[in-house]
Design an enzyme around this catalytic site. Structure first.
Site, PDB file in Angstrom:
ATOM      1  N   ARG A  67       0.746  -1.306   0.165  1.00 52.41           N
ATOM      2  CA  ARG A  67       0.192   0.066  -0.039  1.00 52.41           C
ATOM      3  C   ARG A  67       0.770   1.098  -0.060  1.00 52.41           C
ATOM      4  NH1 ARG A  67      -3.763  -0.761   4.301  1.00 52.41           N
ATOM      5  NH2 ARG A  67      -5.015  -2.025   2.720  1.00 52.41           N
ATOM      6  N   HIS A 118       3.761 -10.888   2.141  1.00 59.65           N
ATOM      7  CA  HIS A 118       4.181  -9.848   2.915  1.00 59.65           C
ATOM      8  C   HIS A 118       5.464 -10.490   3.749  1.00 59.65           C
ATOM      9  CE1 HIS A 118       3.684  -7.720   6.863  1.00 59.65           C
ATOM     10  NE2 HIS A 118       3.686  -6.495   5.975  1.00 59.65           N
ATOM     11  N   TYR A 129      12.389   1.738  13.001  1.00 61.93           N
ATOM     12  CA  TYR A 129      11.165   0.809  13.399  1.00 61.93           C
ATOM     13  C   TYR A 129      12.030  -0.086  14.313  1.00 61.93           C
ATOM     14  CZ  TYR A 129       8.025   2.232   9.902  1.00 61.93           C
ATOM     15  OH  TYR A 129       6.889   3.014   9.080  1.00 61.93           O
ATOM     16  N   HIS A 143       7.596  -2.534  15.981  1.00 62.44           N
ATOM     17  CA  HIS A 143       7.223  -3.086  14.748  1.00 62.44           C
ATOM     18  C   HIS A 143       7.688  -4.863  14.980  1.00 62.44           C
ATOM     19  CE1 HIS A 143       7.059  -4.024  10.214  1.00 62.44           C
ATOM     20  NE2 HIS A 143       6.032  -3.319  10.353  1.00 62.44           N
TER      21      HIS A 143
END
EC number: 2.7.4.1
Length: 691
Positions: A411, A441, A474, A598
């Site tokens: 995205r 992913h 992250y 994360h």
């Protein structure tokens, strides 16, 4: 312990589930709290404010946009019992509270505080004569030539307004050179213009004076309409649904279909209208009618409609005293010979405290090593000027067999990934777009190397992307290993993604959409059985979000069996903790600090023989059931102990940046015990691991 037991009916009660969208929206209040925290450096507080604004933009573009579509399709209520229309109504109410809090923070706290230390973001009424003269000249010389104002009349209907673009609606009186009566005009700010203008020190008397472009446009908009009277100028911005809907089974070429879809993304269905607070009601209604929105979608703004653009001030102001202290990530010993290092023992990297350099070095060395035969890698987000990509291209040029799985549907990175795929293919890399209907992913790197008379596999698995930028901002876990079983599993998964192989029998790994969901359910249920048998039973899990109903019911059953469950969930959490008789043994906390949390880590006490897994997937429905994801068991006890200590135990001690979720859905800051100093998990790792 089946999820279909009749006893589970009570655990399906909608009152036991928080709405995922509202929970995600509430995360931004915790981000905003960082902007309101006086102990955080001032420019970092500005950054948190901008992050909360950007997050809200994306929330409307994706979550609210998807709900709007679900409402039109008449989809049923979720586990929380709310139908899409009810969820949207609550979203608008809660978002209005967030927007009010954001602008209150900006207007009454941060902007004045920044001004006190010489970083001034100036309102129009505060411009000096010299500043006004300079800004007028700047407008005439550098802004006006690229503007194309559009008067609204029968020959000029309302123009298409690009998603999140800055616009000014101008109310006019009089007649132009053609005798046309003025009424309304739209001035669109071209994307080429910076949204923040830095004033020269010679003009302003200080090095850090700034003005929003919207203020300049409003101040000098009369220059665009000579001979007419400007009665009012009001900035506005429309947010549109940005979720791409490509029917992958109906298209022959996914890349071409995505390119076509991206062309129209900026003009999809509107979901939100931000408008200057003082804009007259009739103008607001005109805009709403044009965008086919109702009054609930209006957000009247006391300040710039694109407040997130103030992040440019953070980048432009060189004031280390107003930012977090710099740190140097720790570099793994033995980085000069990655294959020898990994062959000798498994290596864990805890980013950003550990440098991302070993991953880059492994790939660089592989690209040049004559004994390396093949490299396979997934790329979800790579970032601009990626060294990873350069090493893959160099490897292909050096005759290695290089295969890259590029996820085109990542995205907001779709366009970048399309360009990346083209560039890799041009260099001779075999590019695979993944599996129809399932985003890839998983974060995997596989290197096949000839050693002696055989072949060895070297693997990197991670919880985060192959992106050097996010590796510094992250928190993520990476595993470097030459374990034969993991190498076997990763090889099979790559074969499955690029080919048409059947479901796999994996040795050390779990994979969505096949075994990761069931594997997690099995482990949760195992803890429940152990607790009932009087064996040690506990679950600690860290993730970004949790909403999968079967996992939540399994956790409820485990809690009822006496398992202590600690969940560290950064964002949305649909599980309701602390419900007597259901979830009284479940505790949920969220940690929001300097770095974006994360890492995904799952620990099960397993009767005294603990098992720890890391992975690319949250306990979300989409990750467990509709994506290609991986979960990997940490085999090396030394590595497992380090991850447990740093990622789980450490974060459960946090009393500085931690928030606890109450049964009523509210989050409250965790407070230190009486007399104890606040404890920050991230600061502990910075002091322990970094220079």
């Amino acid at each position: 312990m089946s999820d279909h037991d009749s006893s589970d009916d009570l655990l399906r009660d909608p009152s036991l589930y928080f709405n995922r969208e509202l929970s995600q929206l509430d995360f931004n209040f915790r981000v905003l709290a960082q902007a309101q925290d006086g102990s955080v450096p001032l420019l970092e507080r500005l950054r948190y404010l901008c992050i909360s604004c950007t997050n809200l933009d994306e929330f409307f573009e994706i979550r609210a946009g998807t709900l709007q579509h679900a409402q039109e399709l008449g989809l049923a209520a979720g586990p929380d019992g709310l139908v899409p229309s009810a969820t949207l109504a609550r979203i608008h109410e809660r978002a209005a509270e967030l927007v009010a809090a954001q602008y209150d923070c900006w207007n009454t706290v941060l902007r004045p505080a920044l001004g006190d230390v010489g970083v001034r973001v100036l309102h129009r009424d505060a411009w000096s004569d010299a500043q006004t003269d300079w800004l007028r000249k700047h407008f005439l010389d550098d802004i006006l030539p690229v503007l194309s104002p559009l008067g609204l009349d029968p020959a000029h209907p309302f123009p298409k307004i690009l998603n999140k673009s800055l616009n000014i609606v101008v109310v006019l009186e009089g007649r132009d050179a053609f005798g046309r009566a003025g009424h309304l005009a739209i001035v669109r700010a071209p994307r080429s213009l910076p949204r923040i203008i830095q004033l020269p020190e010679a003009v302003s008397g200080g090095p850090s004076d700034f003005v929003f472009l919207s203020s300049v446009l409003s101040a000098f908009v009369d220059e665009l309409f000579p001979g007419m009277l400007v009665k009012g100028a009001y900035q506005f911005r429309v947010t549109r649904n940005s979720e791409l809907l490509v029917d992958e089974e109906e298209v022959e070429n996914l890349a071409l279909a995505l390119k076509d879809e991206l062309l129209g993304r900026g003009y999809m269905r509107a979901v939100r209208l931000e408008i200057a607070e003082q804009c007259p009601p009739d103008i607001v209604q005109l805009l709403l009618a044009n965008f086919e929105l109702d009054d609930s979608a209006v957000y009247r703004i006391n300040g710039p409609v694109n407040l997130n653009r103030a992040i440019q001030v953070y980048d432009l102001v060189k004031r280390p005293d107003l930012k977090f202290p710099p740190f140097t990530p720790r570099i793994l010993p033995g980085v000069e010979s990655m294959f020898e290092t990994i062959a000798s023992h498994d290596v864990v990297l805890h980013h950003p405290f550990d440098s991302f350099t070993p991953v880059l070095e492994l790939l660089r060395q592989a690209s040049e090593d004559p004994n390396v035969l093949a490299i396979k890698q997934t790329l979800y987000r790579a970032g601009k000027d990626s060294q990873i990509v350069e090493h893959l291209i160099q490897a292909a040029r050096n005759g290695k067999d290089v295969t890259v799985v590029v996820e085109l549907r990542a995205r907001f990175d779709e366009e970048a990934n399309l360009g990346l795929a083209d560039r890799l293919q041009a260099a001779g890399v075999q590019v695979v777009y993944g599996v129809v209907g399932y985003k890839t992913h998983a974060k995997m790197l596989l290197i096949v190397r000839r050693e002696g008379k055989g072949l060895c596999r070297y693997v990197h698995l991670g919880t985060g992307n192959y992106h050097s930028g996010t590796a510094r901002t992250y928190t993520d876990i990476g595993l470097l290993t030459a374990d034969a079983d993991i190498g076997h599993d990763v090889h099979l998964i790559f074969q499955q993604i690029s080919g048409l192989s059947p479901s796999l029998e994996l040795r050390r790994m779990l994979q969505s959409p096949f075994t990761l969901h069931s594997g997690m359910l099995m482990r949760i249920d195992r803890e429940a059985r152990n607790a009932q048998a009087g064996l040690p039973a506990r679950i600690i899990a860290k993730m970004n979000a949790l909403n999968e109903p079967q996992v939540i019911r399994a956790l409820y059953r485990a809690s009822q069996a006496g398992v202590r469950i600690d969940l560290i969930v950064r964002g949305a959490c649909s599980l309701r903790p602390g419900v007597p008789g259901v979830s009284d043994n479940i505790h949920v906390r969220s940690v929001v600090g300097r770095f974006l949390e994360h890492s995904r880590v799952y620990w099960f006490q397993n009767g005294g023989d603990p098992e720890l897994l890391c992975g690319s997937a949250d306990w979300l429905e989409r990750n467990l059931l509709r994506r290609v994801e991986t979960g990997f068991v940490i085999v090396d006890p030394r590595v497992a102990r380090r991850i447990y200590s740093e990622v789980l135990e450490n974060y459960l001690e946090d009393t500085c940046n931690a928030w606890e979720l109450a049964p009523d859905g509210h989050y409250a800051r965790v407070q230190p015990a009486d007399g104890a100093a606040p404890y920050s998990a991230q600061l502990k790792l910075l002091s322990k691991l970094c220079g």
